[in-house]
Design an enzyme around this catalytic site. Structure first.
Site: not given
Length: 367
Positions: A310, A187, A325
């Site tokens: 996980d 992004h 990110s």
């Protein structure tokens, strides 16, 4: 005899044109081959965009997962606040119509590249009306006002708080194994006050050390905490809504899985996958996730849902946190995309972007 000479001349002209054609073709072929040495890994992707092919299976990229620090020097100065917005003491700039998120590009017609430029012009015209030119979205606007005299230090103030750079930490998604061109974040880097993409003038990629994690919880996304090291490892060329792109030194990074093919979005399946991300000095680690809600028609950065499964990652971070990110997502031995966002009301879940969407925003010169 005359007709024979004309015919011979005609043949010579044809041969010359043919020879020129061969020479031109040879030059074109030579240029193509030369350029191909640096862009070969993306040839199939470029062809798919041009409608020549939809088979992306030939593209191989280094898998990311390592953190990077980025410092963006923006074009102009970004307005981040005002000394006051009410009453007689309201900022002169605010009264004139300037607002948070405006990007100052000129004062009295002179280009502004730094805070020092801005302060120098204001101080050189004490008590005089100044005209500030800003970018607001795609519009260029002028605001004229007289700075306010401050008895505290005997100077004139515009009443504007500005910044000329932005810095932060993200995760590398992929690296071109030939050129060192990379993509990360999944992004764009946006201004915190306006939400707009930061306009890039210059970008520096720095080595960074992750030294802590603020665990995410409902209502608070959490974050990776790190520090910039002195070593510059690359440069940034584009800040786009689908990620940031630039060139990184191949000698400064070590891919946790080496080269891997990318996966076309049509072949992504709901179910098990895994990501690579760095939470401490041990480097990139592999964590399991699950993929769902795949939207093949979406062109945004929220193309599918990602859920952390996980137990190790859940224990350390609570799920997805800021700084993760760009973490590459792998399914069936291929890169399918990157982590982009976290759900504030459920930090164990977030969104991912298709690797195709990231590549579509990569500058052509880096492919």
């Amino acid at each position: 005899m005359k007709k024979s000479k004309i015919f011979i001349r005609f043949l010579i002209m044809i041969m010359m044109l043919f020879a020129f054609s061969i020479s031109s073709s040879a030059r074109v072929y030579s240029n193509t081959q030369s350029n191909g040495k640096n862009k070969g890994v993306f040839d199939e992707f470029v062809s798919s965009i041009e409608g020549k092919s939809k088979d992306l299976s030939k593209i191989e990229l280094y898998v990311g997962g390592m953190p990077f620090g980025v410092k963006i020097i923006s074009k102009g100065l970004t307005v981040v606040g005002f000394s006051s917005t009410e009453g007689d003491n309201a900022s002169p700039a605010f009264k004139a119509g300037m607002r948070n998120g405006d990007i100052i590009i000129k004062v009295n017609g002179s280009e502004i590249k730094s805070i020092n430029d801005f302060a120098s012009i204001i101080s050189s015209k004490p008590g005089e009306i100044v005209t500030v030119t800003v970018l607001r979205g795609k519009n260029e606007l002028d605001f004229s006002f007289k700075p306010m005299y401050s008895s505290d230090d005997g100077s004139y103030k515009t009443g504007i708080f500005v910044k000329d750079s932005t810095s932060g930490i993200g995760t590398v998604t992929f690296i071109n194994p030939v050129t060192g061109a990379f993509g990360g974040l999944g992004h764009g880097i946006c201004d915190s006050s306006s939400g707009r993409l930061v306009s890039l003038s210059k970008g520096i990629i720095m080595d960074v050390s992750i030294n802590g994690v603020v665990k995410g919880k409902v209502g608070d996304a959490g974050e990776l905490r790190g520090s910039f090291n002195a070593k510059k490892i690359g440069s940034l060329s584009r800040n786009s809504s689908n990620g940031v792109f630039g060139v990184i030194s191949l000698g400064s990074i070590c891919s946790p899985e080496g080269k891997m093919h990318i996966c076309p979005k049509e072949e992504i399946k709901s179910g098990e996958a895994y990501i690579w991300c760095t939470l401490d000095e041990s480097g990139p680690q592999k964590y399991s996730v699950s993929i769902s809600d795949i939207d093949l028609t979406s062109s945004s950065v929220k193309n599918f849902r990602v859920k952390v499964t996980d137990p190790r990652l859940l224990l350390k971070t609570g799920g997805i946190v800021q700084g993760m990110s760009g973490s590459p997502i792998i399914q069936n031995g291929r890169i399918i995309g990157a982590v982009t966002h976290v759900l504030i009301n459920d930090p164990t879940q977030g969104y991912g972007i298709f690797i195709e969407n990231m590549l579509s925003s990569m500058p052509e010169m880096l492919k």
